[in-house]
Design an enzyme around this catalytic site. Structure first.
Site, short mmCIF file in Angstrom:
data_model
loop_
_atom_site.label_atom_id
_atom_site.label_comp_id
_atom_site.label_asym_id
_atom_site.label_seq_id
_atom_site.Cartn_x
_atom_site.Cartn_y
_atom_site.Cartn_z
N SER A 144 -35.21 8.30 -44.68
CA SER A 144 -34.70 8.91 -43.44
C SER A 144 -35.24 10.32 -43.28
CB SER A 144 -33.17 9.00 -43.52
OG SER A 144 -32.65 9.76 -42.46
N TYR A 157 -24.60 11.01 -48.15
CA TYR A 157 -25.65 10.13 -47.64
C TYR A 157 -27.05 10.72 -47.81
CZ TYR A 157 -28.38 7.72 -43.94
OH TYR A 157 -29.35 7.04 -43.23
N LYS A 161 -30.89 9.32 -49.45
CA LYS A 161 -32.15 9.13 -48.73
C LYS A 161 -33.28 9.94 -49.36
CE LYS A 161 -30.81 5.98 -46.48
NZ LYS A 161 -31.49 4.69 -46.29
N1 LIG Z 1 -30.03 4.44 -37.42
C1 LIG Z 1 -30.56 5.61 -37.85
O1 LIG Z 1 -30.52 6.63 -37.13
C2 LIG Z 1 -31.22 5.69 -39.17
C3 LIG Z 1 -31.08 4.72 -40.13
N2 LIG Z 1 -31.71 4.86 -41.33
C4 LIG Z 1 -31.58 3.85 -42.35
O2 LIG Z 1 -31.97 2.60 -41.84
C5 LIG Z 1 -31.38 1.59 -42.61
C6 LIG Z 1 -30.86 0.51 -41.68
O3 LIG Z 1 -29.79 1.04 -40.92
P1 LIG Z 1 -29.61 0.74 -39.37
O4 LIG Z 1 -30.45 -0.38 -38.96
O5 LIG Z 1 -29.73 2.02 -38.67
O6 LIG Z 1 -28.06 0.37 -39.28
P2 LIG Z 1 -27.33 -1.04 -39.41
O7 LIG Z 1 -25.91 -0.74 -39.72
O8 LIG Z 1 -27.61 -1.87 -38.22
O9 LIG Z 1 -28.06 -1.70 -40.63
C7 LIG Z 1 -27.66 -1.55 -41.96
C8 LIG Z 1 -27.68 -2.93 -42.58
O10 LIG Z 1 -27.40 -2.83 -43.97
C9 LIG Z 1 -26.50 -3.86 -44.29
N3 LIG Z 1 -25.73 -3.53 -45.45
C10 LIG Z 1 -24.81 -2.55 -45.59
N4 LIG Z 1 -24.26 -2.60 -46.81
C11 LIG Z 1 -24.88 -3.61 -47.46
C12 LIG Z 1 -24.74 -4.15 -48.75
N5 LIG Z 1 -23.88 -3.65 -49.62
N6 LIG Z 1 -25.53 -5.21 -49.10
C13 LIG Z 1 -26.42 -5.73 -48.22
N7 LIG Z 1 -26.57 -5.26 -46.97
C14 LIG Z 1 -25.81 -4.21 -46.60
C15 LIG Z 1 -25.61 -3.99 -43.07
O11 LIG Z 1 -24.92 -5.23 -43.05
C16 LIG Z 1 -26.62 -3.84 -41.96
O12 LIG Z 1 -27.20 -5.07 -41.61
C17 LIG Z 1 -30.32 2.25 -43.47
O13 LIG Z 1 -30.80 2.37 -44.79
C18 LIG Z 1 -30.18 3.62 -42.85
O14 LIG Z 1 -29.78 4.58 -43.79
C19 LIG Z 1 -32.51 5.93 -41.61
C20 LIG Z 1 -32.67 6.90 -40.69
C21 LIG Z 1 -32.04 6.88 -39.41
C1 LIG Z 2 -26.55 7.45 -39.39
C2 LIG Z 2 -27.16 8.66 -38.77
O1 LIG Z 2 -26.96 8.70 -37.41
C3 LIG Z 2 -28.63 8.68 -38.97
O2 LIG Z 2 -28.94 8.33 -40.29
C4 LIG Z 2 -29.98 8.99 -40.65
O3 LIG Z 2 -30.52 8.80 -41.71
C5 LIG Z 2 -30.42 9.94 -39.61
O4 LIG Z 2 -30.69 11.16 -40.12
C6 LIG Z 2 -29.28 9.99 -38.68
O5 LIG Z 2 -28.43 11.06 -39.05
#
Ligand SMILES: NC(=O)C1=CN([C@@H]2O[C@H](COP(=O)(O)OP(=O)(O)OC[C@H]3O[C@@H](n4cnc5c(N)ncnc54)[C@H](O)[C@@H]3O)[C@@H](O)[C@H]2O)C=CC1
Ligand SMILES: C[C@H](O)[C@@H]1OC(=O)[C@H](O)[C@@H]1O
Length: 254
Positions: A144, A157, A161
Site C-alpha cells: 500500500s 495497519y 503494509k
Molecule cells: N482499498 C484500498 O484503498 C487499498 C487496499 N489495499 C490492500 O488491498 C488488499 C485488498 O483489499 P481491497 O480489495 O481494497 O478490500 P476488500 O475488503 O474488498 O478485499 C480484501 C479481501 O481480503 C479477504 N480477507 C480478509 N481477511 C481474510 C482472511 N483472514 N483470509 C482470507 N481472506 C481474507 C476479504 O474477504 C476480501 O475479499 C488488502 O491487502 C488491502 O490492504 C492497499 C492499498 C489501498
Molecule cells: C483502507 C484504506 O482506505 C486504504 O488502505 C490503504 O492501504 C490506503 O492507504 C488507504 O488508506
C-alpha cells in the site's frame, strides 16, 4: 496481447475488490486462476464464474490466511487441479479503522496475523512449490501507499503494509537464485469494501479525492494492469521493486 498465457495464477482474498479484479484480469490474460477466499461462498462462486466466462479454468479454495496451514492447503489444491503454480498474488487484507491509544489487543493482533503473517506463509508456500518445479515464478504482494505514509486510525495497519513490502525485498534476495521474482504493488486509495464505511463520510471522501492529481479515487480495475505486468515475463528483470499506483496522491504535497 495476452501476458499470462499458460500460467497458473493464485490470488488470495479474491472474492471482492482488488483481488477479484486481479483474478479476473489474470484470466483475461490467459491464466488459469485459483482463488483463496475467507467468508462469502456466493462471492467466490461469482468470481469463478467470471473467470470461466473468459474461457480459462478457475477454482475457489476457502481458508483463513491467518492460519499457516491455509497457505499449504491452498498451494496443494492448486497443484492438484492445474499441475503447477507460476504466480502468487498475495492480496488478502483487513483494515479495521481504530484510534491508537485504546487499540484493542485483538484488533492489533488480528490485523498483523491476516496482513503480515498471512502474507509470509502464502509467499513461503508458493515459493517452495516454485522451487520444486524448477522454472522460476513471480510473486506480487499487495502492499500500500501506507507502507510509505501513516494514518491516524491505521497504526496497526500501516506497519503490516511496510512489512509486506519489506518481505518482498528480502524474498527477492532469497529467491533470486531460483528465478523467482518478488515485487510489491502500492495502491493509493481504491474504492472497495475495506474503506466503504470510512469513505461514507462525504467530507472525508471529497478530501481524499482532492488529494489525487488525476482527480478521482481508484477502482479495483486500475490495479489489474500493474499486477499483470509484475506477474508477467514483461517484468522479467524486475524484482525487489515497489510499484506505486495512486493517481499521484503520494507526491501531492502542495
Ligand atoms: N482499498 C484500498 O484503498 C487499498 C487496499 N489495499 C490492500 O488491498 C488488499 C485488498 O483489499 P481491497 O480489495 O481494497 O478490500 P476488500 O475488503 O474488498 O478485499 C480484501 C479481501 O481480503 C479477504 N480477507 C480478509 N481477511 C481474510 C482472511 N483472514 N483470509 C482470507 N481472506 C481474507 C476479504 O474477504 C476480501 O475479499 C488488502 O491487502 C488491502 O490492504 C492497499 C492499498 C489501498
Ligand atoms: C483502507 C484504506 O482506505 C486504504 O488502505 C490503504 O492501504 C490506503 O492507504 C488507504 O488508506
Amino acid at each position: 496481447m495476452k501476458l499470462l498465457e499458460g500460467k497458473t495464477v493464485l490470488v488470495t482474498g479474491a472474492s471482492t475488490g482488488i483481488g477479484r479484479a486481479a483474478a479476473i484480469g489474470a484470466a483475461q490474460h490467459g491464466a488459469d486462476v485459483v482463488i483463496n477466499y475467507h467468508a462469502r461462498d456466493e462471492d467466490a462462486e461469482a468470481c469463478i464464474a467470471a473467470i470461466e466466462a473468459t474461457g480459462q479454468r478457475g477454482l475457489a479454495v476457502k481458508g483463513d490466511v491467518a492460519e499457516p496451514e491455509t497457505a499449504k492447503a491452498f498451494v496443494a489444491k492448486a497443484v492438484e487441479a492445474f499441475g503447477k503454480v507460476d504466480v502468487m498474488v498475495n492480496n488478502a487484507g483487513i483494515c479495521p479503522f481504530h484510534a491508537f491509544l485504546d487499540m484493542p489487543v485483538e484488533t492489533f493482533e488480528r490485523t498483523m496475523r491476516v496482513n503480515l503473517h498471512g502474507a509470509y506463509f502464502m509467499v513461503q508456500a508458493a515459493a517452495n512449490q516454485m522451487v520444486a518445479q524448477g522454472h522460476g515464478g513471480a510473486i506480487v504482494a499487495v502492499s500500500s501507499i501506507s507502507a510509505l505514509v501513516g494514518g491516524e486510525y491505521q497504526t496497526h495497519y500501516t506497519p503490516t503494509k511496510a512489512g509486506v513490502h519489506s518481505l518482498m525485498q528480502s524474498t527477492a534476495i532469497a529467491l533470486g537464485k531460483y528465478k523467482i521474482r518478488c515485487n510489491s504493488l502500492l495502491p493509493g486509495t481504491i474504492l472497495t469494501e475495506i474503506n466503504k464505511d470510512d469513505l461514507a463520510d462525504d467530507a472525508k471522501r471529497t478530501y481524499m479525492e482532492s488529494r489525487v492529481p488525476l482527480g478521482r479515487l481508484g477502482a479495483p480495475e486500475d490495479m489489474v494492469g500493474p499486477i499483470v505486468f509484475l506477474a508477467s515475463d514483461m517484468a522479467a528483470y524486475v524484482t525487489g521493486a515497489a510499484l506505486l499506483v495512486d493517481g499521484g496522491m503520494f507526491v501531492n504535497l502542495q
